[in-house]
Design a protein around this motif. Structure first.
Motif, PDB file in Angstrom:
ATOM      1  N   SER A  27       0.828  -1.200   0.000  1.00 24.79           N
ATOM      2  CA  SER A  27       0.000   0.000   0.000  1.00 24.79           C
ATOM      3  C   SER A  27       0.868   1.257   0.000  1.00 24.79           C
ATOM      4  O   SER A  27       0.607   2.211  -0.736  1.00 24.79           O
ATOM      5  CB  SER A  27      -0.919  -0.007   1.219  1.00 24.79           C
ATOM      6  OG  SER A  27      -1.696   1.161   1.251  1.00 24.79           O
ATOM      7  N   ASP A  28       1.912   1.261   0.829  1.00 23.38           N
ATOM      8  CA  ASP A  28       2.829   2.405   0.875  1.00 23.38           C
ATOM      9  C   ASP A  28       3.540   2.591  -0.465  1.00 23.38           C
ATOM     10  O   ASP A  28       3.688   3.717  -0.943  1.00 23.38           O
ATOM     11  CB  ASP A  28       3.856   2.226   1.991  1.00 23.38           C
ATOM     12  CG  ASP A  28       3.233   2.304   3.378  1.00 23.38           C
ATOM     13  OD1 ASP A  28       2.070   2.750   3.494  1.00 23.38           O
ATOM     14  OD2 ASP A  28       3.915   1.890   4.341  1.00 23.38           O
ATOM     15  N   GLU A  32       3.251   5.837  -2.956  1.00 23.51           N
ATOM     16  CA  GLU A  32       4.444   6.553  -3.397  1.00 23.51           C
ATOM     17  C   GLU A  32       4.519   6.584  -4.919  1.00 23.51           C
ATOM     18  O   GLU A  32       4.857   7.614  -5.516  1.00 23.51           O
ATOM     19  CB  GLU A  32       5.686   5.880  -2.828  1.00 23.51           C
ATOM     20  CG  GLU A  32       6.968   6.611  -3.122  1.00 23.51           C
ATOM     21  CD  GLU A  32       8.168   5.942  -2.487  1.00 23.51           C
ATOM     22  OE1 GLU A  32       9.254   6.035  -3.074  1.00 23.51           O
ATOM     23  OE2 GLU A  32       8.023   5.323  -1.417  1.00 23.51           O
ATOM     24  N   SER A  33       4.178   5.477  -5.541  1.00 24.08           N
ATOM     25  CA  SER A  33       4.195   5.407  -7.002  1.00 24.08           C
ATOM     26  C   SER A  33       3.182   6.373  -7.605  1.00 24.08           C
ATOM     27  O   SER A  33       3.469   7.057  -8.596  1.00 24.08           O
ATOM     28  CB  SER A  33       3.901   3.981  -7.448  1.00 24.08           C
ATOM     29  OG  SER A  33       3.841   3.890  -8.840  1.00 24.08           O
ATOM     30  N   ARG A  34       2.013   6.431  -7.020  1.00 26.97           N
ATOM     31  CA  ARG A  34       0.988   7.362  -7.515  1.00 26.97           C
ATOM     32  C   ARG A  34       1.444   8.812  -7.379  1.00 26.97           C
ATOM     33  O   ARG A  34       1.195   9.632  -8.263  1.00 26.97           O
ATOM     34  CB  ARG A  34      -0.322   7.145  -6.768  1.00 26.97           C
ATOM     35  CG  ARG A  34      -1.048   5.905  -7.198  1.00 26.97           C
ATOM     36  CD  ARG A  34      -2.353   5.747  -6.466  1.00 26.97           C
ATOM     37  NE  ARG A  34      -3.085   4.588  -6.978  1.00 26.97           N
ATOM     38  CZ  ARG A  34      -4.125   4.052  -6.380  1.00 26.97           C
ATOM     39  NH1 ARG A  34      -4.568   4.561  -5.250  1.00 26.97           N
ATOM     40  NH2 ARG A  34      -4.719   3.009  -6.903  1.00 26.97           N
ATOM     41  N   MET A  35       2.094   9.130  -6.277  1.00 26.23           N
ATOM     42  CA  MET A  35       2.599  10.498  -6.093  1.00 26.23           C
ATOM     43  C   MET A  35       3.677  10.816  -7.129  1.00 26.23           C
ATOM     44  O   MET A  35       3.725  11.914  -7.672  1.00 26.23           O
ATOM     45  CB  MET A  35       3.148  10.692  -4.673  1.00 26.23           C
ATOM     46  CG  MET A  35       2.076  10.803  -3.620  1.00 26.23           C
ATOM     47  SD  MET A  35       0.913  12.168  -3.919  1.00 26.23           S
ATOM     48  CE  MET A  35       2.005  13.567  -3.825  1.00 26.23           C
ATOM     49  N   GLN A  40       5.388  13.642 -12.038  1.00 25.00           N
ATOM     50  CA  GLN A  40       5.885  13.587 -13.412  1.00 25.00           C
ATOM     51  C   GLN A  40       4.859  14.144 -14.391  1.00 25.00           C
ATOM     52  O   GLN A  40       5.225  14.831 -15.354  1.00 25.00           O
ATOM     53  CB  GLN A  40       6.261  12.159 -13.785  1.00 25.00           C
ATOM     54  CG  GLN A  40       7.498  11.673 -13.075  1.00 25.00           C
ATOM     55  CD  GLN A  40       7.814  10.216 -13.366  1.00 25.00           C
ATOM     56  OE1 GLN A  40       7.037   9.505 -13.998  1.00 25.00           O
ATOM     57  NE2 GLN A  40       8.963   9.763 -12.897  1.00 25.00           N
ATOM     58  N   SER A  41       3.591  13.901 -14.148  1.00 31.47           N
ATOM     59  CA  SER A  41       2.539  14.460 -15.005  1.00 31.47           C
ATOM     60  C   SER A  41       2.541  15.979 -14.930  1.00 31.47           C
ATOM     61  O   SER A  41       2.382  16.656 -15.949  1.00 31.47           O
ATOM     62  CB  SER A  41       1.170  13.921 -14.595  1.00 31.47           C
ATOM     63  OG  SER A  41       1.089  12.544 -14.808  1.00 31.47           O
TER      64      SER A  41
END
Length: 71
Positions: A27-28, A32-35, A40-41
């Motif tokens: 989950s962590d 972190e990947s989503r952030m 980057q977006s």
């Protein structure tokens, strides 16, 4: 039989604990990947906005301009 049952319970408790820990780590990592994808977006969006702004400041396409007199 009681010892065997207690051993099985202990094994199951350890497995559950391990799985809870693994789920928390996953989950962590996902958060972190989503952030990172969001950052980057945003960087890409800003870079594209800057590129569009620069295109407006660049004179016309050199292919449409006549060649210089020395040609």
């Amino acid at each position: 039989m009681t010892g065997s049952l207690e051993e099985r319970m202990a094994e199951l408790e350890m497995r559950i604990s391990f799985q809870e820990h693994a789920l928390t780590e996953l989950s962590d990592a996902l958060a972190e990947s989503r952030m990172e994808v969001y950052r980057q977006s945003e960087q890409l969006r800003r870079a594209l906005d800057e590129l569009k702004a620069l295109r407006n400041t660049v004179p016309g396409d050199s292919g449409t301009e006549p060649p210089p007199p020395h040609y």
